[in-house]
Design a protein around this motif. Structure first.
Motif, PDB file in Angstrom:
ATOM      1  N   ILE A  66       0.859  -1.239  -0.193  1.00 35.01           N
ATOM      2  CA  ILE A  66       0.101  -0.028   0.125  1.00 35.01           C
ATOM      3  C   ILE A  66       0.930   1.101   0.009  1.00 35.01           C
ATOM      4  O   ILE A  66       1.946   1.397   0.826  1.00 35.01           O
ATOM      5  CB  ILE A  66      -1.007   0.017   1.014  1.00 35.01           C
ATOM      6  N   GLU A  67       0.593   2.285  -0.799  1.00 40.52           N
ATOM      7  CA  GLU A  67       1.285   3.320  -0.873  1.00 40.52           C
ATOM      8  C   GLU A  67       0.715   4.252   0.219  1.00 40.52           C
ATOM      9  O   GLU A  67      -0.516   4.846   0.190  1.00 40.52           O
ATOM     10  CB  GLU A  67       1.241   4.199  -2.267  1.00 40.52           C
ATOM     11  N   VAL A  68       1.422   4.735   0.884  1.00 42.03           N
ATOM     12  CA  VAL A  68       1.005   5.444   2.319  1.00 42.03           C
ATOM     13  C   VAL A  68       1.580   7.204   1.945  1.00 42.03           C
ATOM     14  O   VAL A  68       2.506   7.408   1.696  1.00 42.03           O
ATOM     15  CB  VAL A  68       1.694   5.136   3.377  1.00 42.03           C
ATOM     16  N   ASN A  69       0.562   7.962   2.073  1.00 45.10           N
ATOM     17  CA  ASN A  69       0.720   9.488   1.741  1.00 45.10           C
ATOM     18  C   ASN A  69       0.500  10.333   2.734  1.00 45.10           C
ATOM     19  O   ASN A  69       0.153  11.431   2.792  1.00 45.10           O
ATOM     20  CB  ASN A  69      -0.151   9.753   0.476  1.00 45.10           C
ATOM     21  N   PHE A  70       0.533   9.771   4.120  1.00 41.29           N
ATOM     22  CA  PHE A  70       0.656  10.603   5.230  1.00 41.29           C
ATOM     23  C   PHE A  70       1.627  10.509   6.391  1.00 41.29           C
ATOM     24  O   PHE A  70       2.122   9.320   6.287  1.00 41.29           O
ATOM     25  CB  PHE A  70      -0.736  10.333   5.868  1.00 41.29           C
ATOM     26  N   GLN A  71       2.097  11.577   6.896  1.00 39.63           N
ATOM     27  CA  GLN A  71       3.159  11.538   7.869  1.00 39.63           C
ATOM     28  C   GLN A  71       2.756  11.219   9.304  1.00 39.63           C
ATOM     29  O   GLN A  71       3.462  10.456   9.929  1.00 39.63           O
ATOM     30  CB  GLN A  71       3.742  12.938   7.969  1.00 39.63           C
ATOM     31  N   LYS A  72       1.660  11.647   9.789  1.00 35.78           N
ATOM     32  CA  LYS A  72       1.010  11.357  10.940  1.00 35.78           C
ATOM     33  C   LYS A  72      -0.125  10.839  11.027  1.00 35.78           C
ATOM     34  O   LYS A  72      -1.186  11.389  10.312  1.00 35.78           O
ATOM     35  CB  LYS A  72       1.053  12.487  11.954  1.00 35.78           C
ATOM     36  N   PRO A  73      -0.370   9.760  11.747  1.00 33.97           N
ATOM     37  CA  PRO A  73      -1.919   9.307  11.770  1.00 33.97           C
ATOM     38  C   PRO A  73      -2.976   9.959  12.548  1.00 33.97           C
ATOM     39  O   PRO A  73      -2.479  10.596  13.354  1.00 33.97           O
ATOM     40  CB  PRO A  73      -1.780   7.814  12.304  1.00 33.97           C
ATOM     41  N   ASP A  74      -4.137   9.831  12.235  1.00 35.23           N
ATOM     42  CA  ASP A  74      -5.271  10.259  13.014  1.00 35.23           C
ATOM     43  C   ASP A  74      -5.556   9.342  14.397  1.00 35.23           C
ATOM     44  O   ASP A  74      -5.865   9.843  15.485  1.00 35.23           O
ATOM     45  CB  ASP A  74      -6.519  10.542  12.316  1.00 35.23           C
ATOM     46  N   ASN A 155     -14.332  11.507  12.380  1.00 39.36           N
ATOM     47  CA  ASN A 155     -13.619  12.121  11.292  1.00 39.36           C
ATOM     48  C   ASN A 155     -12.039  11.536  11.211  1.00 39.36           C
ATOM     49  O   ASN A 155     -11.250  12.516  10.971  1.00 39.36           O
ATOM     50  CB  ASN A 155     -13.712  13.514  11.544  1.00 39.36           C
ATOM     51  N   PHE A 156     -11.763  10.459  11.553  1.00 41.43           N
ATOM     52  CA  PHE A 156     -10.680   9.766  11.407  1.00 41.43           C
ATOM     53  C   PHE A 156     -10.216   9.492   9.599  1.00 41.43           C
ATOM     54  O   PHE A 156     -11.084   9.041   8.909  1.00 41.43           O
ATOM     55  CB  PHE A 156     -10.469   8.498  11.991  1.00 41.43           C
ATOM     56  N   LYS A 157      -9.384   9.813   9.393  1.00 46.63           N
ATOM     57  CA  LYS A 157      -8.856   9.586   7.942  1.00 46.63           C
ATOM     58  C   LYS A 157      -7.671   8.958   7.457  1.00 46.63           C
ATOM     59  O   LYS A 157      -7.443   8.004   6.632  1.00 46.63           O
ATOM     60  CB  LYS A 157      -8.775  11.139   7.079  1.00 46.63           C
ATOM     61  N   ASN A 158      -6.575   9.364   8.263  1.00 50.56           N
ATOM     62  CA  ASN A 158      -5.238   8.683   8.218  1.00 50.56           C
ATOM     63  C   ASN A 158      -5.124   7.470   9.349  1.00 50.56           C
ATOM     64  O   ASN A 158      -5.054   7.897  10.359  1.00 50.56           O
ATOM     65  CB  ASN A 158      -4.120   9.400   8.258  1.00 50.56           C
ATOM     66  N   ILE A 159      -5.145   6.414   9.003  1.00 48.16           N
ATOM     67  CA  ILE A 159      -5.094   5.223   9.929  1.00 48.16           C
ATOM     68  C   ILE A 159      -3.936   4.478   9.971  1.00 48.16           C
ATOM     69  O   ILE A 159      -3.354   3.779   9.009  1.00 48.16           O
ATOM     70  CB  ILE A 159      -6.529   4.093   9.395  1.00 48.16           C
ATOM     71  N   ILE A 160      -3.380   4.089  10.968  1.00 48.73           N
ATOM     72  CA  ILE A 160      -2.401   2.982  11.170  1.00 48.73           C
ATOM     73  C   ILE A 160      -3.036   1.852  11.845  1.00 48.73           C
ATOM     74  O   ILE A 160      -3.639   1.851  12.641  1.00 48.73           O
ATOM     75  CB  ILE A 160      -1.218   3.190  12.151  1.00 48.73           C
TER      76      ILE A 160
END
Length: 225
Positions: A66-74, A155-160
């Protein structure tokens, strides 16, 4: 030399090796053609799910890129694995990530399982306000489905996602079209690549791993477990 001989004998004397030998012995003893074929097939199937190279093949199928395009997760999402060591390893990894990112952790499992996971995180001095508990998810499908609902509310968008490495392909399929950005962090990634002649000797360790992998592959196609 003696070491290899000992390992080979051990692999044949203890389960599942001993059962493979019994099936092969029956193949030569019984006279009924159908029973002979059944014994031979049973020996072959049991052998294949008791060796490391089979693990490598299934693990290759279960890989997720998976290509990850965020630095910090929500948020950090941790699906449970029952009352097992795997659940504990996922909790420990989630705690390590929490120390880095300081974001909420969603714990998903069924009743006692989820409460046990939460209690372990509280023991690590993570504030209760940073833990979101889903204690109604009975399987992977419900883990993800309930989490997607929570993500919309919060409203979580970036998930680890923290889970066992072989679990991600099934999780990723359920998340499809959710619109969430996902990053997978394995809690127990281990390289099982066959490296010696002993890897083709049946062992309970390989059998146990392969059963888990088979469960994941079946779950991937059935998608409701």
């Amino acid at each position: 030399m003696m070491f290899y001989l000992y390992k080979i004998i051990k692999g044949l004397v203890f389960p599942p090796g001993i059962f493979i030998l019994i099936f092969l012995l029956n193949f030569f003893i019984v006279k009924n053609k159908v029973l002979r074929i059944l014994n031979l097939l049973s020996a072959l199937v049991l052998y294949l799910i008791s060796i490391s190279p089979t693990t490598d093949l299934m693990k290759e199928f279960l890989k997720v890129k998976i290509e990850v395009n965020f630095q910090k997760p929500d948020v950090i999402f941790v699906p449970g694995a029952g009352l097992s060591d795997e659940s504990i390893s996922r909790i420990v990894k989630a705690y390590e990530l929490y120390k880095i990112y300081n974001v909420p952790i969603v714990i998903s499992g069924y009743k006692v399982e989820a409460k046990m996971m939460k209690s372990k995180l509280l023991m690590f001095s993570i504030p209760d306000s940073m833990l979101i508990l889903d204690s109604l998810a009975r399987n992977t499908f419900e883990n993800v489905r309930n989490f997607i609902k929570t993500s919309k509310i919060k409203n979580f968008k970036n998930i680890i996602i923290v889970s066992s490495d072989y679990h991600f392909k099934r999780i990723d399929k359920i998340f499809k079209n959710s619109g969430l950005n996902l990053k997978y962090i394995p809690s127990n990634q281990i390289d099982w690549t066959a490296k010696t002649i002993l890897d083709i000797v049946p062992s309970y360790a390989s059998f146990s791993r392969n059963i888990r992998y088979l469960n994941e592959i079946l779950g991937y196609f059935l998608i409701f477990q």
